[in-house]
Design an enzyme around this catalytic site. Structure first.
Site, PDB file in Angstrom:
ATOM      1  N   CYS A 337     -31.234 -17.605  50.628  1.00 37.37           N
ATOM      2  CA  CYS A 337     -30.557 -16.637  51.423  1.00 37.37           C
ATOM      3  C   CYS A 337     -31.314 -16.118  52.546  1.00 37.37           C
ATOM      4  CB  CYS A 337     -30.319 -15.557  50.288  1.00 37.37           C
ATOM      5  SG  CYS A 337     -29.105 -14.235  50.865  1.00 37.37           S
ATOM      6  N   HIS A 433     -28.064 -18.119  45.393  1.00 34.67           N
ATOM      7  CA  HIS A 433     -29.107 -17.695  44.244  1.00 34.67           C
ATOM      8  C   HIS A 433     -28.992 -18.182  42.957  1.00 34.67           C
ATOM      9  CE1 HIS A 433     -30.605 -14.374  47.106  1.00 34.67           C
ATOM     10  NE2 HIS A 433     -29.377 -13.959  47.395  1.00 34.67           N
TER      11      HIS A 433
END
Length: 492
Positions: A337, A433
């Site tokens: 991310c 994630h």
């Protein structure tokens, strides 16, 4: 079981003598104990301040701790269990997530002046009504300390909630940090008299050594305060997801074959991406704070962050980019991310969505790519496959930026028909994630590192039952060391 709309919602609240006293831990344990006893129970925390978020089935964000507590209670996590999530972007600014969706950014002053006792209080009332319709009982968690005198007239997370739900309070104190008697007595002395009457019990948490040695202390506390000590919990090494970065610590494993570095970002988010490595007996996780730390590691993970540009700037000012570029030629670097965004060449923030006032800046330059921050926040659970091996991946996305790759490069994943991330051998990155919570993929990546060190490949370690086993272990410890009969009397 669905409650009648006029039914009284039973409950109990955990408040702490300080931050990180163990409120989340105790609340998680109690959720599983009550579920084991056949009670339809849900967790609740009115306001969470954490960048460790959980994505619900409907693509909404709540605090990670309440997501874990819901799973401990064997119920589906819902935004009504954590209606307000504050995600710090820097020391003075937070994103307000209301019922799972971004509302706006606000300074600390604006939060207390404009939001908490208006929209925040209304959200608590709405959540209480929903919980009353759906559950028999609720385990409520407070935040920090209930006696922050300068905030007590504005807080909506401690005694304000205890009064709103009309529930008794258990005070949780951390004996490991020392001063437990002062913690407890000081907290009780500073409570308003009516609020103090709500405190029906004390739990001592994180006791190391022989618990019997605390009997004198227990008797003194009960005599001095007039409040029963319901139990003394030992220092438990049971992996339950943490609420925030304050608790993010890794086990020291001098015997580990692999040392995985994690860039120590000030505004790290979704640190649960990393905790799963605890199931790997030959892996140690080490925080990387400076250039010299980097070269002690066999690989580096750059985790997610709530303030990509500010965290990036800190390491750029240390001259970290040149070292990292040299490091990536020899050893693996993996970005998740915000960490993936940092690895590119340029980050552009024309509307100040990520960091106010920074605008455009250089990244670490590990691949040719540009990240542009946009107002359309993406929050979703996702299923993917790796391009190279076809390994299935389950995870979730929470991000503002969009990254454009400016060179021929193989994506790391395919999500539906869309490519995600980059795979340049040593350099890998993704927006997904919990990619390492997928046991087969985590093992594939670790085996690449093992081979580079001349070590034998291994079969995957299984993490699937890690949290379910932890919930049961935690519940057994709680039943053993805490007076559940007294707690049940308090809840009725």
């Amino acid at each position: 079981m669905t409650q009648h709309k006029n039914a009284k919602l039973k409950g109990i609240m955990m408040q702490g003598t300080s931050s990180d006293a163990g409120k989340s831990y105790v609340a998680t344990a109690l959720c599983r104990v009550l579920s084991n006893r056949g009670i339809n129970v849900a967790p609740f925390k009115s306001q969470n301040m954490s960048n460790n978020s959980y994505v619900t089935l409907y693509g909404e964000e709540i605090g990670r701790a309440q997501g874990a507590q819901a799973l401990a209670a064997r119920v589906e996590p819902s935004v009504y269990m954590n209606p307000i999530l504050l995600k710090p972007k820097n020391n003075a600014l937070s994103e307000i997530v209301l019922f799972g969706h971004p509302l706006r950014d606000a300074t600390s002053k604006a939060l207390f002046r404009d939001f908490l006792r208006c929209e925040g209080a209304q959200a608590i009332d709405k959540a209480k009504e929903w919980l009353t319709h759906h559950y028999e009982a609720v385990v409520i968690e407070g935040a920090g300390s209930p006696v922050e005198i300068n905030l007590n007239d504005r807080e909506i997370v401690n005694m304000y909630v205890a009064r709103a739900f009309d529930v008794p309070v258990i005070l949780v104190a951390d004996i490991d940090r020392g001063g437990v008697f002062a913690q407890i007595v000081g907290t009780l002395e500073l409570l308003e008299p009516e609020d103090r009457k709500r405190v029906g019990g004390i739990i001592i948490n994180k006791f190391r050594g022989d618990i019997d040695l605390f009997e004198d202390g227990k008797r003194w506390l009960e005599t001095y305060t007039g409040i029963p000590v319901l139990g003394v919990l030992p220092y438990l090494d049971i992996p339950v997801e943490n609420e925030d970065r304050l608790s993010l610590e890794f086990k020291t494993r001098p015997e580990a074959d692999l040392v995985i570095g994690v860039l120590d970002l000030p505004f790290i988010s979704n640190a649960t991406d990393l905790e799963v490595f605890e199931v790997e007996p030959d892996v140690a996780i080490q925080k990387v704070r400076n250039r010299s730390d980097l070269w002690q590691c066999d690989a580096l993970i750059i985790p997610g962050t709530k303030s990509t540009q500010e965290d990036l700037m800190r390491f750029m000012e240390l001259g970290f980019d040149a070292d990292l570029q040299a490091y990536a030629k020899e050893k693996p670097v993996f970005g998740i991310c915000g960490g993936y965004q940092m690895m590119g060449e340029i980050l552009v923030d024309p509307q100040g969505m990520d960091s106010d006032g920074i605008g455009e800046m250089k990244g670490f330059g590990l691949f040719k790519g540009v990240t542009t921050f946009v107002s359309d926040k993406r929050v979703t659970k996702c299923s993917a496959v790796t391009i190279k091996s076809g390994t299935p991946i389950e995870g979730f996305e929470i991000h503002l930026g969009r990254t454009e790759i400016l060179e021929p490069a193989q994506p790391l994943l395919r999500i539906g028909d869309a490519p995600d991330g980059v795979d340049l051998g040593n350099v890998k990155g993704t927006y997904v994630h919990h990619i390492f919570h997928n046991d087969v993929y985590r093992n594939e990546w670790l085996n690449e590192i093992r081979m580079m060190k001349g070590l034998l490949s291994k079969e995957p370690e299984i993490s699937a039952n890690r949290y379910e086993d932890a919930f049961e272990d935690l519940a057994r410890a709680f039943e053993k060391h805490v007076d559940m009969d007294a707690i049940m009397e308090m809840i009725r």
